[in-house]
Enzyme design. Structure first.
Site, PDB file in Angstrom:
ATOM      1  N   ARG A 111       0.675  -1.141  -0.093  1.00 24.37           N
ATOM      2  CA  ARG A 111      -0.036   0.081   0.025  1.00 24.37           C
ATOM      3  C   ARG A 111       0.662   1.373   0.028  1.00 24.37           C
ATOM      4  O   ARG A 111       0.341   2.439   0.336  1.00 24.37           O
ATOM      5  CB  ARG A 111      -0.980  -0.035   1.362  1.00 24.37           C
ATOM      6  CG  ARG A 111      -2.180  -1.065   1.020  1.00 24.37           C
ATOM      7  CD  ARG A 111      -3.311  -0.848   1.756  1.00 24.37           C
ATOM      8  NE  ARG A 111      -4.038  -1.845   1.824  1.00 24.37           N
ATOM      9  CZ  ARG A 111      -4.176  -2.871   2.861  1.00 24.37           C
ATOM     10  NH1 ARG A 111      -3.416  -2.704   3.790  1.00 24.37           N
ATOM     11  NH2 ARG A 111      -4.840  -3.958   2.683  1.00 24.37           N
ATOM     12  N   LYS A 133       2.065  11.152 -12.097  1.00 22.53           N
ATOM     13  CA  LYS A 133       1.226   9.956 -12.833  1.00 22.53           C
ATOM     14  C   LYS A 133       2.347   8.998 -13.178  1.00 22.53           C
ATOM     15  O   LYS A 133       3.073   9.304 -13.812  1.00 22.53           O
ATOM     16  CB  LYS A 133       0.732  10.602 -14.141  1.00 22.53           C
ATOM     17  CG  LYS A 133      -0.457  11.616 -13.918  1.00 22.53           C
ATOM     18  CD  LYS A 133      -0.955  11.670 -15.354  1.00 22.53           C
ATOM     19  CE  LYS A 133      -1.996  13.208 -15.276  1.00 22.53           C
ATOM     20  NZ  LYS A 133      -2.160  13.507 -16.688  1.00 22.53           N
ATOM     21  N   GLU A 175       8.524  16.861 -26.506  1.00 22.30           N
ATOM     22  CA  GLU A 175       7.945  17.181 -25.128  1.00 22.30           C
ATOM     23  C   GLU A 175       8.475  18.711 -24.869  1.00 22.30           C
ATOM     24  O   GLU A 175       7.819  19.591 -24.206  1.00 22.30           O
ATOM     25  CB  GLU A 175       8.063  16.361 -24.038  1.00 22.30           C
ATOM     26  CG  GLU A 175       7.430  14.841 -24.177  1.00 22.30           C
ATOM     27  CD  GLU A 175       6.297  14.674 -23.972  1.00 22.30           C
ATOM     28  OE1 GLU A 175       5.347  15.603 -23.736  1.00 22.30           O
ATOM     29  OE2 GLU A 175       5.445  13.740 -24.299  1.00 22.30           O
ATOM     30  N   LYS A 217       6.841  22.420 -16.174  1.00 27.91           N
ATOM     31  CA  LYS A 217       6.030  21.424 -15.860  1.00 27.91           C
ATOM     32  C   LYS A 217       5.743  21.348 -14.307  1.00 27.91           C
ATOM     33  O   LYS A 217       4.561  21.092 -14.052  1.00 27.91           O
ATOM     34  CB  LYS A 217       6.632  19.955 -16.039  1.00 27.91           C
ATOM     35  CG  LYS A 217       5.671  18.770 -15.819  1.00 27.91           C
ATOM     36  CD  LYS A 217       5.615  17.635 -16.829  1.00 27.91           C
ATOM     37  CE  LYS A 217       4.560  16.811 -16.117  1.00 27.91           C
ATOM     38  NZ  LYS A 217       4.659  15.437 -17.142  1.00 27.91           N
ATOM     39  N   GLU A 227      -5.589  17.469 -12.152  1.00 27.89           N
ATOM     40  CA  GLU A 227      -5.944  17.865 -13.542  1.00 27.89           C
ATOM     41  C   GLU A 227      -7.329  18.273 -13.603  1.00 27.89           C
ATOM     42  O   GLU A 227      -8.356  17.556 -14.467  1.00 27.89           O
ATOM     43  CB  GLU A 227      -5.711  16.558 -14.492  1.00 27.89           C
ATOM     44  CG  GLU A 227      -5.718  16.691 -15.629  1.00 27.89           C
ATOM     45  CD  GLU A 227      -4.950  15.604 -16.430  1.00 27.89           C
ATOM     46  OE1 GLU A 227      -3.942  15.210 -16.422  1.00 27.89           O
ATOM     47  OE2 GLU A 227      -5.614  15.604 -17.719  1.00 27.89           O
ATOM     48  N   ARG A 231      -3.639  21.791 -16.019  1.00 27.67           N
ATOM     49  CA  ARG A 231      -2.784  20.764 -16.241  1.00 27.67           C
ATOM     50  C   ARG A 231      -3.171  19.953 -17.416  1.00 27.67           C
ATOM     51  O   ARG A 231      -2.299  19.105 -18.092  1.00 27.67           O
ATOM     52  CB  ARG A 231      -2.805  19.593 -14.936  1.00 27.67           C
ATOM     53  CG  ARG A 231      -1.759  18.497 -15.261  1.00 27.67           C
ATOM     54  CD  ARG A 231      -1.650  17.648 -13.980  1.00 27.67           C
ATOM     55  NE  ARG A 231      -0.716  16.658 -14.189  1.00 27.67           N
ATOM     56  CZ  ARG A 231      -0.273  15.706 -13.482  1.00 27.67           C
ATOM     57  NH1 ARG A 231      -0.446  15.662 -12.247  1.00 27.67           N
ATOM     58  NH2 ARG A 231       0.794  14.874 -13.974  1.00 27.67           N
ATOM     59  N   ASN A 235      -1.360  17.698 -22.080  1.00 30.62           N
ATOM     60  CA  ASN A 235      -1.927  16.654 -22.843  1.00 30.62           C
ATOM     61  C   ASN A 235      -1.758  17.191 -24.399  1.00 30.62           C
ATOM     62  O   ASN A 235      -2.396  16.588 -25.344  1.00 30.62           O
ATOM     63  CB  ASN A 235      -3.185  16.387 -22.698  1.00 30.62           C
ATOM     64  CG  ASN A 235      -3.220  15.520 -21.358  1.00 30.62           C
ATOM     65  OD1 ASN A 235      -2.453  14.727 -21.372  1.00 30.62           O
ATOM     66  ND2 ASN A 235      -4.221  15.882 -20.522  1.00 30.62           N
ATOM     67  N   HIS A 238      -1.180  14.755 -27.249  1.00 32.37           N
ATOM     68  CA  HIS A 238      -1.275  13.562 -26.607  1.00 32.37           C
ATOM     69  C   HIS A 238      -2.468  12.756 -27.234  1.00 32.37           C
ATOM     70  O   HIS A 238      -2.456  11.610 -27.077  1.00 32.37           O
ATOM     71  CB  HIS A 238      -1.157  13.768 -25.187  1.00 32.37           C
ATOM     72  CG  HIS A 238       0.264  13.881 -24.949  1.00 32.37           C
ATOM     73  ND1 HIS A 238       1.239  15.056 -25.360  1.00 32.37           N
ATOM     74  CD2 HIS A 238       1.511  13.006 -24.045  1.00 32.37           C
ATOM     75  CE1 HIS A 238       2.509  14.911 -24.944  1.00 32.37           C
ATOM     76  NE2 HIS A 238       2.586  13.696 -24.361  1.00 32.37           N
ATOM     77  N   HIS A 242      -1.368   9.449 -28.456  1.00 31.81           N
ATOM     78  CA  HIS A 242      -1.398   8.235 -27.572  1.00 31.81           C
ATOM     79  C   HIS A 242      -2.357   7.339 -28.643  1.00 31.81           C
ATOM     80  O   HIS A 242      -2.001   6.198 -28.448  1.00 31.81           O
ATOM     81  CB  HIS A 242      -2.346   8.608 -26.236  1.00 31.81           C
ATOM     82  CG  HIS A 242      -1.427   8.765 -25.236  1.00 31.81           C
ATOM     83  ND1 HIS A 242      -1.953   9.350 -24.120  1.00 31.81           N
ATOM     84  CD2 HIS A 242      -0.081   8.873 -25.061  1.00 31.81           C
ATOM     85  CE1 HIS A 242      -0.875   9.680 -23.173  1.00 31.81           C
ATOM     86  NE2 HIS A 242       0.437   9.548 -23.903  1.00 31.81           N
ATOM     87  N   HIS A 252       7.240   7.523 -28.593  1.00 33.18           N
ATOM     88  CA  HIS A 252       6.199   8.471 -28.041  1.00 33.18           C
ATOM     89  C   HIS A 252       6.388   9.861 -28.696  1.00 33.18           C
ATOM     90  O   HIS A 252       5.281  10.568 -29.141  1.00 33.18           O
ATOM     91  CB  HIS A 252       6.629   8.541 -26.503  1.00 33.18           C
ATOM     92  CG  HIS A 252       5.584   9.329 -25.733  1.00 33.18           C
ATOM     93  ND1 HIS A 252       4.258   9.169 -25.396  1.00 33.18           N
ATOM     94  CD2 HIS A 252       5.604  10.674 -25.239  1.00 33.18           C
ATOM     95  CE1 HIS A 252       3.686  10.063 -24.833  1.00 33.18           C
ATOM     96  NE2 HIS A 252       4.483  10.922 -24.484  1.00 33.18           N
TER      97      HIS A 252
HETATM   98  N1  GLY Z   1       4.739  11.178 -14.860  1.00 34.98           N
HETATM   99  C1  GLY Z   1       4.109  12.110 -15.679  1.00 34.98           C
HETATM  100  C2  GLY Z   1       3.065  13.058 -15.331  1.00 34.98           C
HETATM  101  O1  GLY Z   1       2.781  12.831 -14.146  1.00 34.98           O
HETATM  102  O2  GLY Z   1       2.791  13.802 -16.092  1.00 34.98           O
END
Ligand code: GLY
Length: 348
Positions: A111, A133, A175, A217, A227, A231, A235, A238, A242, A252
Protein backbone atom coordinates in the site's frame (compact mmCIF):
# COMPACT_ATOMS: atom_id res chain seq x y z
CA UNK A 1 32.73 19.21 -3.41
CA UNK A 2 29.59 18.40 -5.39
CA UNK A 3 28.24 21.21 -7.50
CA UNK A 4 24.59 20.34 -7.07
CA UNK A 5 21.58 22.56 -7.52
CA UNK A 6 18.83 21.54 -5.06
CA UNK A 7 15.20 22.62 -5.38
CA UNK A 8 12.09 21.68 -3.43
CA UNK A 9 8.89 21.03 -5.35
CA UNK A 10 5.84 21.35 -3.12
CA UNK A 11 2.68 19.41 -3.90
CA UNK A 12 -0.45 18.93 -1.78
CA UNK A 13 0.71 15.76 -0.06
CA UNK A 14 4.43 15.63 -0.82
CA UNK A 15 7.56 17.73 -1.12
CA UNK A 16 9.98 16.48 -3.74
CA UNK A 17 13.69 17.13 -3.26
CA UNK A 18 15.05 17.74 -6.76
CA UNK A 19 18.81 17.65 -7.31
CA UNK A 20 19.90 19.09 -10.67
CA UNK A 21 23.49 18.57 -11.85
CA UNK A 22 24.16 15.91 -9.25
CA UNK A 23 26.21 12.75 -9.80
CA UNK A 24 24.44 9.43 -9.37
CA UNK A 25 26.92 8.50 -6.64
CA UNK A 26 25.35 11.18 -4.39
CA UNK A 27 22.33 8.87 -4.02
CA UNK A 28 24.34 7.09 -1.36
CA UNK A 29 24.02 10.22 0.83
CA UNK A 30 20.27 10.48 0.29
CA UNK A 31 19.07 6.94 1.01
CA UNK A 32 20.10 3.94 3.06
CA UNK A 33 21.80 1.76 0.44
CA UNK A 34 21.00 -1.54 2.18
CA UNK A 35 17.28 -0.75 2.21
CA UNK A 36 17.16 0.67 -1.30
CA UNK A 37 16.20 -1.22 -4.44
CA UNK A 38 17.02 0.17 -7.84
CA UNK A 39 14.66 -0.63 -10.70
CA UNK A 40 16.20 -0.14 -14.11
CA UNK A 41 16.10 -1.64 -17.61
CA UNK A 42 18.51 -3.99 -19.36
CA UNK A 43 20.18 -1.23 -21.39
CA UNK A 44 20.96 1.01 -18.44
CA UNK A 45 21.98 -1.96 -16.25
CA UNK A 46 24.54 -3.00 -18.86
CA UNK A 47 25.87 0.45 -19.78
CA UNK A 48 26.27 1.60 -16.17
CA UNK A 49 27.09 -1.64 -14.33
CA UNK A 50 29.90 0.19 -12.46
CA UNK A 51 27.57 2.82 -11.04
CA UNK A 52 25.27 0.11 -9.66
CA UNK A 53 27.95 -1.80 -7.82
CA UNK A 54 26.68 -2.77 -4.35
CA UNK A 55 23.05 -1.70 -4.91
CA UNK A 56 20.06 -4.09 -4.80
CA UNK A 57 18.75 -4.24 -8.36
CA UNK A 58 15.67 -5.29 -10.28
CA UNK A 59 16.11 -5.16 -14.05
CA UNK A 60 13.20 -5.09 -16.49
CA UNK A 61 13.10 -5.37 -20.28
CA UNK A 62 13.47 -2.08 -22.17
CA UNK A 63 10.72 -0.70 -24.39
CA UNK A 64 7.16 0.61 -24.28
CA UNK A 65 5.78 -2.85 -25.08
CA UNK A 66 6.90 -3.90 -21.59
CA UNK A 67 5.03 -1.06 -19.86
CA UNK A 68 2.27 -3.50 -18.96
CA UNK A 69 0.85 -5.07 -15.81
CA UNK A 70 2.90 -8.25 -16.40
CA UNK A 71 6.11 -6.25 -15.87
CA UNK A 72 4.70 -4.64 -12.73
CA UNK A 73 3.83 -8.17 -11.49
CA UNK A 74 7.39 -9.29 -12.25
CA UNK A 75 8.82 -6.37 -10.25
CA UNK A 76 6.48 -7.12 -7.34
CA UNK A 77 7.68 -10.77 -7.38
CA UNK A 78 11.29 -9.58 -7.26
CA UNK A 79 10.52 -7.17 -4.39
CA UNK A 80 9.09 -10.11 -2.47
CA UNK A 81 12.23 -12.15 -3.25
CA UNK A 82 14.35 -9.27 -1.92
CA UNK A 83 12.13 -9.15 1.18
CA UNK A 84 11.28 -5.51 0.54
CA UNK A 85 9.05 -3.98 3.21
CA UNK A 86 7.61 -0.63 4.30
CA UNK A 87 11.12 0.57 5.20
CA UNK A 88 12.41 -0.07 1.68
CA UNK A 89 13.13 2.74 -0.75
CA UNK A 90 12.64 2.17 -4.46
CA UNK A 91 14.59 4.20 -7.04
CA UNK A 92 13.63 4.06 -10.72
CA UNK A 93 16.71 4.73 -12.87
CA UNK A 94 15.84 5.01 -16.54
CA UNK A 95 13.48 6.43 -19.11
CA UNK A 96 9.73 6.90 -18.86
CA UNK A 97 8.88 3.20 -18.89
CA UNK A 98 11.13 2.57 -15.89
CA UNK A 99 10.02 5.64 -13.91
CA UNK A 100 6.34 4.89 -14.59
CA UNK A 101 6.63 1.26 -13.52
CA UNK A 102 8.84 2.01 -10.51
CA UNK A 103 6.49 4.77 -9.29
CA UNK A 104 3.40 2.64 -9.86
CA UNK A 105 4.76 -0.48 -8.15
CA UNK A 106 6.17 1.56 -5.24
CA UNK A 107 2.75 3.20 -4.80
CA UNK A 108 0.89 -0.09 -4.50
CA UNK A 109 3.50 -2.42 -2.94
CA UNK A 110 2.44 -2.86 0.71
CA UNK A 111 0.00 0.00 0.00
CA UNK A 112 2.87 2.39 -0.58
CA UNK A 113 6.65 2.37 -0.33
CA UNK A 114 8.95 5.41 -0.50
CA UNK A 115 10.42 6.07 -3.91
CA UNK A 116 12.51 8.37 -6.09
CA UNK A 117 13.66 8.71 -9.69
CA UNK A 118 16.90 9.19 -11.58
CA UNK A 119 15.65 9.95 -15.11
CA UNK A 120 18.19 9.03 -17.78
CA UNK A 121 16.50 10.16 -21.01
CA UNK A 122 15.51 13.67 -22.11
CA UNK A 123 11.89 12.56 -22.17
CA UNK A 124 11.97 11.26 -18.62
CA UNK A 125 13.97 14.29 -17.41
CA UNK A 126 11.56 16.90 -18.75
CA UNK A 127 8.30 14.99 -18.54
CA UNK A 128 7.82 11.42 -17.27
CA UNK A 129 9.63 11.86 -13.93
CA UNK A 130 7.64 14.97 -12.97
CA UNK A 131 3.98 15.15 -12.14
CA UNK A 132 3.28 12.00 -10.15
CA UNK A 133 1.34 10.09 -12.80
CA UNK A 134 2.75 6.59 -12.82
CA UNK A 135 1.26 3.49 -14.32
CA UNK A 136 1.12 0.97 -17.12
CA UNK A 137 -0.62 0.59 -20.46
CA UNK A 138 -3.45 -1.93 -20.79
CA UNK A 139 -2.73 -3.54 -24.15
CA UNK A 140 -2.84 -0.70 -26.66
CA UNK A 141 -4.52 1.71 -24.22
CA UNK A 142 -1.81 4.08 -22.98
CA UNK A 143 -1.52 4.74 -19.24
CA UNK A 144 -4.99 3.35 -18.56
CA UNK A 145 -3.97 1.91 -15.20
CA UNK A 146 -2.13 4.03 -12.67
CA UNK A 147 -1.85 6.36 -9.71
CA UNK A 148 -0.93 9.98 -9.03
CA UNK A 149 1.87 9.86 -6.47
CA UNK A 150 5.04 11.94 -6.43
CA UNK A 151 8.53 10.62 -5.77
CA UNK A 152 10.44 11.94 -2.74
CA UNK A 153 13.68 12.39 -4.65
CA UNK A 154 14.54 13.42 -8.21
CA UNK A 155 18.21 13.32 -9.18
CA UNK A 156 19.50 14.69 -12.50
CA UNK A 157 22.86 13.27 -13.56
CA UNK A 158 23.34 14.50 -17.13
CA UNK A 159 26.21 12.10 -17.75
CA UNK A 160 23.55 9.47 -18.55
CA UNK A 161 22.79 11.48 -21.71
CA UNK A 162 26.24 10.64 -23.10
CA UNK A 163 24.95 7.21 -24.20
CA UNK A 164 21.45 8.31 -25.20
CA UNK A 165 20.77 7.31 -28.82
CA UNK A 166 19.90 10.14 -31.22
CA UNK A 167 16.32 8.87 -31.71
CA UNK A 168 15.82 9.26 -27.97
CA UNK A 169 17.07 12.84 -28.07
CA UNK A 170 14.56 13.49 -30.85
CA UNK A 171 11.81 11.84 -28.81
CA UNK A 172 12.49 14.04 -25.81
CA UNK A 173 12.41 17.24 -27.86
CA UNK A 174 8.77 16.58 -28.76
CA UNK A 175 7.86 17.21 -25.10
CA UNK A 176 10.14 20.26 -24.96
CA UNK A 177 8.42 21.71 -28.05
CA UNK A 178 5.06 20.87 -26.45
CA UNK A 179 6.00 22.90 -23.34
CA UNK A 180 7.05 25.79 -25.58
CA UNK A 181 3.75 25.65 -27.49
CA UNK A 182 1.50 25.77 -24.44
CA UNK A 183 3.49 27.96 -22.05
CA UNK A 184 6.70 29.52 -23.29
CA UNK A 185 6.89 31.44 -26.57
CA UNK A 186 10.41 32.64 -25.62
CA UNK A 187 11.62 29.06 -25.45
CA UNK A 188 9.91 28.33 -28.80
CA UNK A 189 11.92 31.17 -30.38
CA UNK A 190 15.11 30.00 -28.70
CA UNK A 191 14.53 26.48 -30.09
CA UNK A 192 13.99 27.98 -33.55
CA UNK A 193 17.37 29.69 -33.26
CA UNK A 194 19.16 26.46 -32.28
CA UNK A 195 19.30 22.86 -33.46
CA UNK A 196 19.12 19.47 -31.79
CA UNK A 197 22.83 19.06 -32.48
CA UNK A 198 23.65 22.30 -30.62
CA UNK A 199 22.02 20.94 -27.48
CA UNK A 200 23.65 17.53 -27.92
CA UNK A 201 27.07 19.14 -28.05
CA UNK A 202 26.66 21.84 -25.42
CA UNK A 203 26.14 20.31 -21.97
CA UNK A 204 25.57 23.64 -20.26
CA UNK A 205 22.92 24.70 -22.75
CA UNK A 206 21.23 21.32 -22.39
CA UNK A 207 21.27 21.48 -18.59
CA UNK A 208 19.61 24.93 -18.71
CA UNK A 209 17.00 23.66 -21.16
CA UNK A 210 16.18 20.61 -19.03
CA UNK A 211 15.81 22.76 -15.92
CA UNK A 212 13.61 25.30 -17.75
CA UNK A 213 11.31 22.46 -18.83
CA UNK A 214 11.21 20.84 -15.41
CA UNK A 215 10.14 24.19 -13.94
CA UNK A 216 7.44 24.68 -16.60
CA UNK A 217 6.01 21.25 -15.86
CA UNK A 218 6.30 21.67 -12.09
CA UNK A 219 4.49 25.03 -12.21
CA UNK A 220 1.64 23.64 -14.30
CA UNK A 221 1.26 20.49 -12.19
CA UNK A 222 1.57 22.17 -8.79
CA UNK A 223 -1.24 24.59 -9.69
CA UNK A 224 -3.57 21.77 -10.74
CA UNK A 225 -2.34 18.45 -9.42
CA UNK A 226 -5.48 16.46 -10.06
CA UNK A 227 -6.04 17.79 -13.58
CA UNK A 228 -9.17 19.84 -13.22
CA UNK A 229 -7.87 22.71 -15.36
CA UNK A 230 -4.46 23.92 -16.54
CA UNK A 231 -2.75 20.54 -16.20
CA UNK A 232 -4.82 19.32 -19.14
CA UNK A 233 -2.67 21.60 -21.33
CA UNK A 234 0.18 19.13 -20.91
CA UNK A 235 -1.85 16.77 -23.07
CA UNK A 236 -1.29 18.99 -26.13
CA UNK A 237 -0.62 16.58 -29.01
CA UNK A 238 -1.21 13.57 -26.77
CA UNK A 239 -4.85 12.77 -27.51
CA UNK A 240 -4.10 11.72 -31.07
CA UNK A 241 -0.49 10.92 -30.15
CA UNK A 242 -1.54 8.26 -27.66
CA UNK A 243 -4.08 6.83 -30.08
CA UNK A 244 -1.47 6.29 -32.80
CA UNK A 245 1.50 5.39 -30.61
CA UNK A 246 0.82 1.75 -29.85
CA UNK A 247 -1.16 0.97 -33.03
CA UNK A 248 1.76 2.07 -35.23
CA UNK A 249 4.50 1.16 -32.73
CA UNK A 250 5.78 4.75 -32.93
CA UNK A 251 8.25 6.23 -30.47
CA UNK A 252 6.28 8.42 -28.03
CA UNK A 253 7.81 11.69 -29.24
CA UNK A 254 7.08 10.88 -32.88
CA UNK A 255 3.46 10.10 -32.07
CA UNK A 256 3.13 13.32 -30.03
CA UNK A 257 4.73 15.31 -32.85
CA UNK A 258 2.08 14.12 -35.32
CA UNK A 259 -0.57 14.74 -32.64
CA UNK A 260 0.68 18.34 -32.25
CA UNK A 261 0.43 18.92 -36.01
CA UNK A 262 -3.20 17.72 -36.02
CA UNK A 263 -3.97 19.79 -32.91
CA UNK A 264 -2.31 22.81 -34.60
CA UNK A 265 -4.52 22.31 -37.67
CA UNK A 266 -7.65 22.04 -35.51
CA UNK A 267 -6.54 25.18 -33.61
CA UNK A 268 -6.19 27.03 -36.93
CA UNK A 269 -9.66 25.89 -38.02
CA UNK A 270 -11.66 26.49 -34.84
CA UNK A 271 -9.54 28.74 -32.62
CA UNK A 272 -8.02 31.55 -34.72
CA UNK A 273 -4.52 30.09 -34.37
CA UNK A 274 -2.75 31.90 -37.20
CA UNK A 275 -1.61 29.92 -40.21
CA UNK A 276 1.85 31.52 -39.99
CA UNK A 277 2.28 30.29 -36.40
CA UNK A 278 0.91 26.89 -37.44
CA UNK A 279 3.62 26.74 -40.13
CA UNK A 280 6.25 27.67 -37.53
CA UNK A 281 5.10 24.70 -35.44
CA UNK A 282 5.56 22.20 -38.29
CA UNK A 283 8.87 23.81 -39.26
CA UNK A 284 10.20 23.52 -35.70
CA UNK A 285 9.15 19.86 -35.44
CA UNK A 286 10.92 19.16 -38.74
CA UNK A 287 13.98 21.06 -37.57
CA UNK A 288 14.24 18.70 -34.59
CA UNK A 289 13.82 15.68 -36.92
CA UNK A 290 10.30 14.91 -35.74
CA UNK A 291 7.66 13.56 -38.15
CA UNK A 292 4.67 15.69 -39.08
CA UNK A 293 2.63 13.16 -41.08
CA UNK A 294 1.63 9.55 -40.68
CA UNK A 295 1.23 7.30 -43.71
CA UNK A 296 -1.91 5.38 -43.00
CA UNK A 297 -4.87 3.52 -44.43
CA UNK A 298 -8.57 3.49 -43.71
CA UNK A 299 -8.59 0.39 -41.50
CA UNK A 300 -5.79 1.99 -39.46
CA UNK A 301 -7.92 5.11 -39.17
CA UNK A 302 -10.81 3.12 -37.71
CA UNK A 303 -8.54 1.39 -35.20
CA UNK A 304 -7.02 4.71 -34.14
CA UNK A 305 -10.48 6.25 -33.76
CA UNK A 306 -11.61 3.36 -31.54
CA UNK A 307 -8.64 3.98 -29.26
CA UNK A 308 -9.14 7.73 -29.31
CA UNK A 309 -12.65 7.47 -27.90
CA UNK A 310 -11.31 5.46 -24.94
CA UNK A 311 -9.11 8.45 -24.01
CA UNK A 312 -9.44 9.62 -20.41
CA UNK A 313 -10.19 13.14 -21.68
CA UNK A 314 -13.48 12.02 -23.27
CA UNK A 315 -16.67 12.82 -21.42
CA UNK A 316 -19.76 11.42 -23.13
CA UNK A 317 -19.85 12.63 -26.73
CA UNK A 318 -17.31 15.41 -26.09
CA UNK A 319 -13.53 15.37 -25.90
CA UNK A 320 -11.58 17.99 -23.98
CA UNK A 321 -9.07 18.87 -26.65
CA UNK A 322 -5.97 21.00 -26.18
CA UNK A 323 -5.65 23.78 -28.74
CA UNK A 324 -3.42 26.82 -29.17
CA UNK A 325 -4.53 30.46 -29.14
CA UNK A 326 -1.02 31.35 -30.18
CA UNK A 327 2.44 29.94 -29.65
CA UNK A 328 3.05 29.87 -25.90
CA UNK A 329 -0.66 30.02 -25.07
CA UNK A 330 -2.59 26.74 -24.92
CA UNK A 331 -6.27 26.34 -24.10
CA UNK A 332 -8.63 23.43 -23.29
CA UNK A 333 -11.75 23.31 -25.46
CA UNK A 334 -14.50 20.72 -25.52
CA UNK A 335 -14.94 19.39 -29.04
CA UNK A 336 -17.83 17.17 -30.11
CA UNK A 337 -16.60 13.74 -31.18
CA UNK A 338 -18.58 14.18 -34.41
CA UNK A 339 -16.64 17.37 -35.23
CA UNK A 340 -13.35 15.80 -34.21
CA UNK A 341 -13.94 12.86 -36.52
CA UNK A 342 -14.11 15.23 -39.50
CA UNK A 343 -10.69 16.71 -38.73
CA UNK A 344 -9.32 13.37 -37.82
CA UNK A 345 -10.13 11.80 -41.19
CA UNK A 346 -8.93 14.85 -43.07
CA UNK A 347 -5.73 15.62 -41.24
CA UNK A 348 -4.04 12.39 -40.30
N1 GLY B 1 4.60 11.12 -14.81
C1 GLY B 1 4.22 12.09 -15.74
C2 GLY B 1 3.17 13.02 -15.26
O1 GLY B 1 2.76 12.96 -14.13
O2 GLY B 1 2.72 13.86 -16.01
Amino acid sequence: MINMDKHQFKYAAKTVDCYFETPFSFLDELVDKAKTIIITDENIAKLYADKFDGWNMITIKAGEEHKQQFTADYVIGELINLKADKQSFIIGVGGGVVTDIAGYVASVYMRGTRFGFVPTTILAMVDAAIGGKNGVDAGVYKNLIGVIKHPEILLYDYSFLETLPKEEWINGFAEIIKHACIKDSGMFKMLEENTLETFQNDKEKMALLVKRNVLIKYNVVSNDEFENGDRKLLNFGHTIGHAIENIYALPHGNAVSIGMVVAGNISAAVNNFSSSENSRLSALLNKYHLPTTLPYDESGSEAVWNILIMDKKRSGDTMNFILLNKIGDGIVKPILLQQLKLFFNKDL
